[in-house]
Design a protein around this motif. Structure first.
Motif, short mmCIF file in Angstrom:
data_model
loop_
_atom_site.label_atom_id
_atom_site.label_comp_id
_atom_site.label_asym_id
_atom_site.label_seq_id
_atom_site.Cartn_x
_atom_site.Cartn_y
_atom_site.Cartn_z
N PHE A 10 26.43 -15.93 -80.06
CA PHE A 10 25.95 -16.32 -81.51
C PHE A 10 27.09 -17.38 -81.89
N VAL A 11 28.47 -17.10 -81.70
CA VAL A 11 29.56 -18.09 -82.01
C VAL A 11 29.38 -19.40 -81.36
N PHE A 12 29.13 -19.23 -80.00
CA PHE A 12 28.96 -20.44 -79.27
C PHE A 12 27.59 -21.24 -79.71
N LEU A 13 26.59 -20.69 -80.30
CA LEU A 13 25.53 -21.66 -80.54
C LEU A 13 25.93 -22.09 -82.14
N PHE A 14 26.52 -21.26 -82.70
CA PHE A 14 26.88 -21.87 -84.20
C PHE A 14 28.08 -23.09 -83.79
N GLY A 15 28.86 -22.83 -82.98
CA GLY A 15 30.07 -23.93 -82.69
C GLY A 15 29.00 -25.27 -82.11
N CYS A 16 28.16 -25.09 -81.35
CA CYS A 16 27.45 -26.13 -80.86
C CYS A 16 26.62 -26.88 -81.91
N ASN A 17 26.04 -26.02 -82.89
CA ASN A 17 25.36 -26.60 -83.91
C ASN A 17 26.19 -27.36 -84.92
N GLY A 18 27.58 -26.64 -85.20
CA GLY A 18 28.62 -27.45 -85.64
C GLY A 18 28.81 -28.88 -85.29
N VAL A 19 29.20 -28.89 -83.90
CA VAL A 19 29.52 -30.26 -83.21
C VAL A 19 28.28 -31.28 -83.52
N MET A 20 27.25 -30.80 -83.32
CA MET A 20 26.05 -31.50 -83.42
C MET A 20 25.99 -32.20 -84.82
#
Length: 145
Positions: A10-20
């Motif tokens: 979940f944290v990884f997906l949230f981080g990817c969304n933050g980078v995008m």
């Protein structure tokens, strides 16, 4: 361990969304991030709310079982709350008292909101004697579990 794995994902997906969101500055990524935060709060709070409204009943249709004949035990899981729970783990111990055999079975049942879920559990004894069914616990699991 399984819960820790889901939290890392979940944290990884949230981080990817933050980078995008950082690179593209899109409104869609902001909405996805807000939705992910709402989902996280719901997943962590819903189990603590629903646990007060869940009941479990066992219904055995016969009083006496014949050897090597299957009997369906009805397991009724009632959720009187408006929030659904994805997994309810029902820990059953079934066994023959005379033979001294006990088997642990875990049934995973969804708890639908404001409804009752009925599961037929077939039970058969190959030995004579009293058959015992014990519910050891009802474990409610959220999506991140």
């Amino acid at each position: 361990m399984k819960r820790f794995k889901y939290i890392i994902e979940f944290v990884f997906l949230f981080g990817c969304n933050g980078v995008m969101l950082w690179f593209f500055r899109g409104y869609v990524n902001l909405v996805i991030a807000a939705g992910m935060l709402v989902f996280l709060v719901y997943a962590l709070v819903s189990v603590h709310i629903v646990k007060r409204y869940v009941t479990l009943d066992l219904e055995i249709p016969v009083q006496y079982m014949t050897k090597n004949i299957s009997v369906c035990v009805k397991i009724k899981l009632e959720n009187r709350c408006i929030f659904p729970i994805v997994n309810c783990r029902v820990r059953l111990y079934t066994g023959n008292v005379f033979a001294g055999q006990t088997v642990q079975n875990d049934l995973i049942v969804p708890a639908r909101p404001l409804g009752t879920t009925v599961v037929d559990y077939p039970l058969r004894s190959s030995c004579v004697g009293n058959v015992e069914i014990t519910v050891d616990g009802l474990i409610l699991e959220d999506v991140l579990m």
